[in-house]
Design a protein around this motif. Sequence first.
Motif, PDB file in Angstrom:
ATOM      1  N   GLY A  42       0.808  -1.221   0.000  1.00 63.51           N
ATOM      2  CA  GLY A  42       0.000   0.000   0.000  1.00 63.51           C
ATOM      3  C   GLY A  42       0.831   1.257   0.000  1.00 63.51           C
ATOM      4  O   GLY A  42       0.312   2.338   0.239  1.00 63.51           O
ATOM      5  N   PHE A 100      -4.090   3.660   0.707  1.00 66.82           N
ATOM      6  CA  PHE A 100      -3.994   2.647  -0.338  1.00 66.82           C
ATOM      7  C   PHE A 100      -4.510   3.205  -1.658  1.00 66.82           C
ATOM      8  O   PHE A 100      -5.663   3.652  -1.742  1.00 66.82           O
ATOM      9  CB  PHE A 100      -4.803   1.411   0.059  1.00 66.82           C
ATOM     10  CG  PHE A 100      -4.532   0.215  -0.818  1.00 66.82           C
ATOM     11  CD1 PHE A 100      -3.446  -0.599  -0.574  1.00 66.82           C
ATOM     12  CD2 PHE A 100      -5.358  -0.072  -1.902  1.00 66.82           C
ATOM     13  CE1 PHE A 100      -3.180  -1.702  -1.394  1.00 66.82           C
ATOM     14  CE2 PHE A 100      -5.102  -1.163  -2.720  1.00 66.82           C
ATOM     15  CZ  PHE A 100      -4.006  -1.988  -2.462  1.00 66.82           C
ATOM     16  N   VAL A 137      -5.915   3.231  -5.507  1.00 62.33           N
ATOM     17  CA  VAL A 137      -6.755   2.383  -6.362  1.00 62.33           C
ATOM     18  C   VAL A 137      -6.852   3.066  -7.722  1.00 62.33           C
ATOM     19  O   VAL A 137      -7.385   4.172  -7.833  1.00 62.33           O
ATOM     20  CB  VAL A 137      -8.168   2.189  -5.778  1.00 62.33           C
ATOM     21  CG1 VAL A 137      -8.922   1.132  -6.574  1.00 62.33           C
ATOM     22  CG2 VAL A 137      -8.110   1.802  -4.305  1.00 62.33           C
ATOM     23  N   ALA A 175     -10.045  -2.506  -4.585  1.00 60.45           N
ATOM     24  CA  ALA A 175      -9.310  -2.782  -3.351  1.00 60.45           C
ATOM     25  C   ALA A 175     -10.171  -3.749  -2.536  1.00 60.45           C
ATOM     26  O   ALA A 175     -11.397  -3.628  -2.508  1.00 60.45           O
ATOM     27  CB  ALA A 175      -9.071  -1.493  -2.578  1.00 60.45           C
ATOM     28  N   TYR A 196      -6.553  -2.963   3.272  1.00 60.26           N
ATOM     29  CA  TYR A 196      -6.814  -3.021   1.832  1.00 60.26           C
ATOM     30  C   TYR A 196      -5.654  -3.693   1.094  1.00 60.26           C
ATOM     31  O   TYR A 196      -4.480  -3.415   1.347  1.00 60.26           O
ATOM     32  CB  TYR A 196      -7.016  -1.624   1.268  1.00 60.26           C
ATOM     33  CG  TYR A 196      -8.381  -1.041   1.491  1.00 60.26           C
ATOM     34  CD1 TYR A 196      -9.522  -1.654   0.957  1.00 60.26           C
ATOM     35  CD2 TYR A 196      -8.548   0.144   2.212  1.00 60.26           C
ATOM     36  CE1 TYR A 196     -10.787  -1.106   1.143  1.00 60.26           C
ATOM     37  CE2 TYR A 196      -9.815   0.699   2.402  1.00 60.26           C
ATOM     38  CZ  TYR A 196     -10.928   0.058   1.862  1.00 60.26           C
ATOM     39  OH  TYR A 196     -12.177   0.604   2.051  1.00 60.26           O
ATOM     40  N   SER A 244      -4.727  -5.626  -3.070  1.00 57.08           N
ATOM     41  CA  SER A 244      -5.094  -5.636  -4.482  1.00 57.08           C
ATOM     42  C   SER A 244      -5.825  -6.896  -4.897  1.00 57.08           C
ATOM     43  O   SER A 244      -6.487  -6.910  -5.940  1.00 57.08           O
ATOM     44  CB  SER A 244      -3.839  -5.471  -5.345  1.00 57.08           C
ATOM     45  OG  SER A 244      -3.196  -4.251  -5.052  1.00 57.08           O
TER      46      SER A 244
END
Length: 253
Positions: A99, A172, A174, A180, A237, A239
């Motif tokens: 992250g 994090f 995105v 996420a 969070y 991926s």
Amino acid sequence: MFVRNRRPLFASAVLVVGAGLALTACGPDNADTAGGSPAPVATSAAAKPSTAASGPASGAPTGSKPTAGGASHTATRPAKTPPGASPSGGTQPGGSGDGGAGTDARPCDIQNLTVQATARSGAASQWVIEVRNTGTGVCSLSSTPGVDLGNSEARDQSNNIKPILAAGTLRFPVASGHSAYVVIDLDPSGATTGTTPGINELNVLVDDEGTNMPLANTRNFPLPNGVHVLDPQMGIYRSTVAEAVTSMTSAGK
């Protein structure tokens, strides 16, 4: 007697005037004395340094003086970084494993996100929260969403259960068109007794830093009747769902 006395006085006056002219002619040789013309010369010399000192400041090019205010202004320039670009020029489409990449991205706008929570296949007590960026550029979320578990019919939600969280402090990123994921385990021990009764709702605020997203943006997801909730734990969070599961298992450790 009156006529005889006037001639000597006139002669004395002529002598005085002549002496004065002689002294004036000698003035330059007495420049260091207290009297005469040196005073105006000293005043003029003192004025020149003052003019010279102020000249460069008024004639200097704009921005040439490195003031504290200018440095502060330059330090806040990242607001002009193109969406999806970090100061170093690189981004990661769905965020890096820790992250840490792209965390300079602007906070996500709830209007450009879709949020859903579903039971994880093969793990009855685990739920997957997916946040998808439908906007046109990269945006960032807090390291974890704000999550609690409660009863949808209760007037007082202050006693809702909050999960134990995995460690994480960085925002994090995105990217547009990416998601996420966070995984929460409602009952990690698998207990069927001693669980909290009456829990039927999972509440999710996708950005939990308190300043980027109001509580009014909380999303509510119904849970099955009789769901077991005991010491829930949640990751940060990630991926992929697999990475999110790994993060969840580290919560509280």
